[in-house]
Design an enzyme around this catalytic site. Sequence first.
Site, PDB file in Angstrom:
ATOM      1  N   ASP A  91       0.837  -1.197   0.000  1.00 57.28           N
ATOM      2  CA  ASP A  91       0.000   0.000   0.000  1.00 57.28           C
ATOM      3  C   ASP A  91       0.872   1.247   0.000  1.00 57.28           C
ATOM      4  O   ASP A  91       1.721   1.423   0.878  1.00 57.28           O
ATOM      5  CB  ASP A  91      -0.929  -0.004   1.219  1.00 57.28           C
ATOM      6  CG  ASP A  91      -2.043   1.021   1.079  1.00 57.28           C
ATOM      7  OD1 ASP A  91      -2.419   1.348  -0.069  1.00 57.28           O
ATOM      8  OD2 ASP A  91      -2.541   1.492   2.116  1.00 57.28           O
TER       9      ASP A  91
ATOM     10  N   HIS B 166      -3.645  14.175   1.678  1.00 58.41           N
ATOM     11  CA  HIS B 166      -3.838  13.221   2.776  1.00 58.41           C
ATOM     12  C   HIS B 166      -2.624  13.250   3.704  1.00 58.41           C
ATOM     13  O   HIS B 166      -2.763  13.274   4.932  1.00 58.41           O
ATOM     14  CB  HIS B 166      -4.040  11.817   2.208  1.00 58.41           C
ATOM     15  CG  HIS B 166      -4.040  10.729   3.237  1.00 58.41           C
ATOM     16  ND1 HIS B 166      -5.051  10.566   4.155  1.00 58.41           N
ATOM     17  CD2 HIS B 166      -3.134   9.740   3.503  1.00 58.41           C
ATOM     18  CE1 HIS B 166      -4.782   9.519   4.930  1.00 58.41           C
ATOM     19  NE2 HIS B 166      -3.625   9.007   4.560  1.00 58.41           N
TER      20      HIS B 166
ATOM     21  N   GLU C 121     -10.135   4.074   4.447  1.00 53.98           N
ATOM     22  CA  GLU C 121      -9.322   4.889   3.544  1.00 53.98           C
ATOM     23  C   GLU C 121      -9.828   4.662   2.122  1.00 53.98           C
ATOM     24  O   GLU C 121      -9.840   3.530   1.640  1.00 53.98           O
ATOM     25  CB  GLU C 121      -7.831   4.543   3.662  1.00 53.98           C
ATOM     26  CG  GLU C 121      -7.239   5.012   4.994  1.00 53.98           C
ATOM     27  CD  GLU C 121      -5.713   4.908   5.061  1.00 53.98           C
ATOM     28  OE1 GLU C 121      -5.133   4.125   4.285  1.00 53.98           O
ATOM     29  OE2 GLU C 121      -5.126   5.617   5.903  1.00 53.98           O
TER      30      GLU C 121
ATOM     31  N   GLU D  12      -9.263   4.420  -1.445  1.00 55.72           N
ATOM     32  CA  GLU D  12      -8.084   4.192  -2.283  1.00 55.72           C
ATOM     33  C   GLU D  12      -8.508   3.514  -3.580  1.00 55.72           C
ATOM     34  O   GLU D  12      -9.623   2.998  -3.694  1.00 55.72           O
ATOM     35  CB  GLU D  12      -7.072   3.270  -1.580  1.00 55.72           C
ATOM     36  CG  GLU D  12      -6.607   3.774  -0.230  1.00 55.72           C
ATOM     37  CD  GLU D  12      -5.335   3.082   0.263  1.00 55.72           C
ATOM     38  OE1 GLU D  12      -4.639   2.426  -0.552  1.00 55.72           O
ATOM     39  OE2 GLU D  12      -5.051   3.195   1.473  1.00 55.72           O
TER      40      GLU D  12
ATOM     41  N   ASP E 219      -8.729   0.630   2.622  1.00 49.92           N
ATOM     42  CA  ASP E 219      -7.685   0.222   3.565  1.00 49.92           C
ATOM     43  C   ASP E 219      -8.154   0.612   4.971  1.00 49.92           C
ATOM     44  O   ASP E 219      -7.792   1.662   5.507  1.00 49.92           O
ATOM     45  CB  ASP E 219      -6.369   0.927   3.197  1.00 49.92           C
ATOM     46  CG  ASP E 219      -5.261   0.649   4.190  1.00 49.92           C
ATOM     47  OD1 ASP E 219      -5.306  -0.398   4.854  1.00 49.92           O
ATOM     48  OD2 ASP E 219      -4.352   1.500   4.294  1.00 49.92           O
TER      49      ASP E 219
ATOM     50  N   ARG F 283      -6.823   3.718  13.852  1.00 42.63           N
ATOM     51  CA  ARG F 283      -5.903   4.858  14.030  1.00 42.63           C
ATOM     52  C   ARG F 283      -5.224   4.856  15.393  1.00 42.63           C
ATOM     53  O   ARG F 283      -4.044   5.228  15.500  1.00 42.63           O
ATOM     54  CB  ARG F 283      -6.664   6.176  13.846  1.00 42.63           C
ATOM     55  CG  ARG F 283      -7.266   6.378  12.487  1.00 42.63           C
ATOM     56  CD  ARG F 283      -6.239   6.401  11.385  1.00 42.63           C
ATOM     57  NE  ARG F 283      -6.859   6.642  10.091  1.00 42.63           N
ATOM     58  CZ  ARG F 283      -6.261   6.405   8.930  1.00 42.63           C
ATOM     59  NH1 ARG F 283      -5.026   5.914   8.884  1.00 42.63           N
ATOM     60  NH2 ARG F 283      -6.889   6.640   7.802  1.00 42.63           N
TER      61      ARG F 283
ATOM     62  N   GLN G 298      -2.623   2.170  15.229  1.00 41.99           N
ATOM     63  CA  GLN G 298      -1.623   2.519  14.216  1.00 41.99           C
ATOM     64  C   GLN G 298      -0.651   3.599  14.706  1.00 41.99           C
ATOM     65  O   GLN G 298       0.564   3.467  14.571  1.00 41.99           O
ATOM     66  CB  GLN G 298      -2.336   3.003  12.943  1.00 41.99           C
ATOM     67  CG  GLN G 298      -1.413   3.432  11.811  1.00 41.99           C
ATOM     68  CD  GLN G 298      -2.145   4.240  10.742  1.00 41.99           C
ATOM     69  OE1 GLN G 298      -3.377   4.285  10.684  1.00 41.99           O
ATOM     70  NE2 GLN G 298      -1.377   4.892   9.885  1.00 41.99           N
TER      71      GLN G 298
ATOM     72  N   LYS H  72      -3.407  -1.904  10.385  1.00 41.86           N
ATOM     73  CA  LYS H  72      -3.832  -2.032   8.987  1.00 41.86           C
ATOM     74  C   LYS H  72      -4.101  -3.472   8.564  1.00 41.86           C
ATOM     75  O   LYS H  72      -4.679  -3.686   7.497  1.00 41.86           O
ATOM     76  CB  LYS H  72      -2.712  -1.499   8.071  1.00 41.86           C
ATOM     77  CG  LYS H  72      -2.356  -0.043   8.260  1.00 41.86           C
ATOM     78  CD  LYS H  72      -3.356   0.846   7.566  1.00 41.86           C
ATOM     79  CE  LYS H  72      -2.826   2.268   7.490  1.00 41.86           C
ATOM     80  NZ  LYS H  72      -3.762   3.118   6.724  1.00 41.86           N
TER      81      LYS H  72
ATOM     82  N   THR I 130      -8.690  -5.477   4.411  1.00 42.54           N
ATOM     83  CA  THR I 130      -8.635  -4.559   3.271  1.00 42.54           C
ATOM     84  C   THR I 130      -9.691  -5.048   2.288  1.00 42.54           C
ATOM     85  O   THR I 130      -9.730  -6.235   1.972  1.00 42.54           O
ATOM     86  CB  THR I 130      -7.247  -4.599   2.591  1.00 42.54           C
ATOM     87  OG1 THR I 130      -6.249  -4.309   3.569  1.00 42.54           O
ATOM     88  CG2 THR I 130      -7.155  -3.594   1.462  1.00 42.54           C
TER      89      THR I 130
ATOM     90  N   GLU J 232      -9.319  12.623   8.757  1.00 42.99           N
ATOM     91  CA  GLU J 232      -9.108  13.952   8.173  1.00 42.99           C
ATOM     92  C   GLU J 232     -10.364  14.805   8.303  1.00 42.99           C
ATOM     93  O   GLU J 232     -10.298  15.968   8.684  1.00 42.99           O
ATOM     94  CB  GLU J 232      -8.730  13.835   6.692  1.00 42.99           C
ATOM     95  CG  GLU J 232      -7.449  13.072   6.446  1.00 42.99           C
ATOM     96  CD  GLU J 232      -7.228  12.826   4.959  1.00 42.99           C
ATOM     97  OE1 GLU J 232      -7.130  13.803   4.203  1.00 42.99           O
ATOM     98  OE2 GLU J 232      -7.174  11.643   4.559  1.00 42.99           O
TER      99      GLU J 232
HETATM  100 MN    MN Z   1      -3.718   3.132   3.058  1.00 43.91          MN
END
Ligand code: MN
Length: 440
Positions: A139, A146, A211, A213, A245, A249, A252, A265, A269, A385
Amino acid sequence: MELNHTHDASARSWLESANAAGTDFPIQNLPFGVFRRKAPGEAFRAGVAIGDQVIDLAAIARDNAVSGAAAQAVNACTGDALNEFLAMGPPAWRALRHALFDLLKAGASGPGVNALRASLVPQAEAEYRVPTRIGDYTDFYTSIHHARNVGRVIRPDDPLTPNFQWLPIAYHGRASSVVISGTPFKRPMGQAMAPGASAPVYGPCRRLDYELEMGFYIGPGNAMGAPIPIAEAEDHIFGMCLLNDWSARDHQFWEMNPLGPFLGKNFCTTVSPWIVTLEALAPYRGPFAHPADEPQPLAYLASAANSAHGAVDVQLEVQLESNEHRTRGVAPDRLSATSFRHQYWTIAQMLAQHTVGGCNLQPGDLLGTGTISGPTPGEAGAIVELSAGGTRDVPLPGIGATRRFLEDGDTVILRGWCEKPGAARIGFGESRGEVLPAIG
Ligand code: MN
């Protein structure tokens, strides 16, 4: 990549659902996936989406509906994964896509057309699996917006790391927990360190995020020690999908110093079922450049083709559907929308970077682009975000509620499509996943 008759916006199919306004799967798209009819004893096999149907490629092969190079290609599509077909490379991919286009075109007739018509399975009766046996999943982290937004949460004084503008950053992810759209997952357990605390706590993730993506699948690989030059990179990329993804948080941000993401993570996915080929995306390519006052890519990350049409203009959106939306019969709320064209690095640059040290890629490998956030706040591709690190409420107007992170029962839906005057609208379908209560 040059345009050809399969991109003709006026082309129509004899299959009426392929001509419907707003369909993701007109005759100009023809994305590949792996499906089966939802019925006892059905085997997964390769398919191509058209309108509201799936073309069963195993049936096309069995009935000799295509010939020549297309026949060789479709013979690699009878199993439960696309790896063998992806390994064949662009001439085989193009031959099969063009042969299917010719059989589907309005006015086409003959035994091949009859065989294709007989092979169709309604998408309403189909289920899907991850379309390749993914050997490895990597990834990337290629949206500067971002990176700045998340960087502000982790390092308020210095949000952008010095390497970001010089190379496409990535971490090696887990292929084993890549799942197909529609697969729910349990909220992960792990360690988190609260601000100001002296010891971490173990428990269910309290800052669960998605996420937005895209992913891209590798075609022919490279030998170890033999990098793929950027000028050849796109010959090794079959096509693109939507990718979520999911990210814990709190886990992480505690674990990733000084190494990369791990449990934050690796629990899930999600990918969308259909791979839209690079050939189908050709009308939506555009110029790529870093701003003149920012570092310019080193020579091994630059090529004339990448500058001329390295960008891909895919419109993307994120929706959230909670338990409450479902019980009240309310439509999902849109959280954000943006385009893939804003990424700081292109798919060709990501692939060149991945192999430049000698790392070998294999057919069917999956590369994620990293979260796709556009330049304005409403274009952020993750809730960390949108909520500024969990300090602001994100409104869900449909149910009069708010979120700072995801709750149990929340389903996150990603959608993608390409649309512009003079070209056929093509879509990616959707990626959908629901958060279940924590393990144990
Ligand atoms: Mn990602």
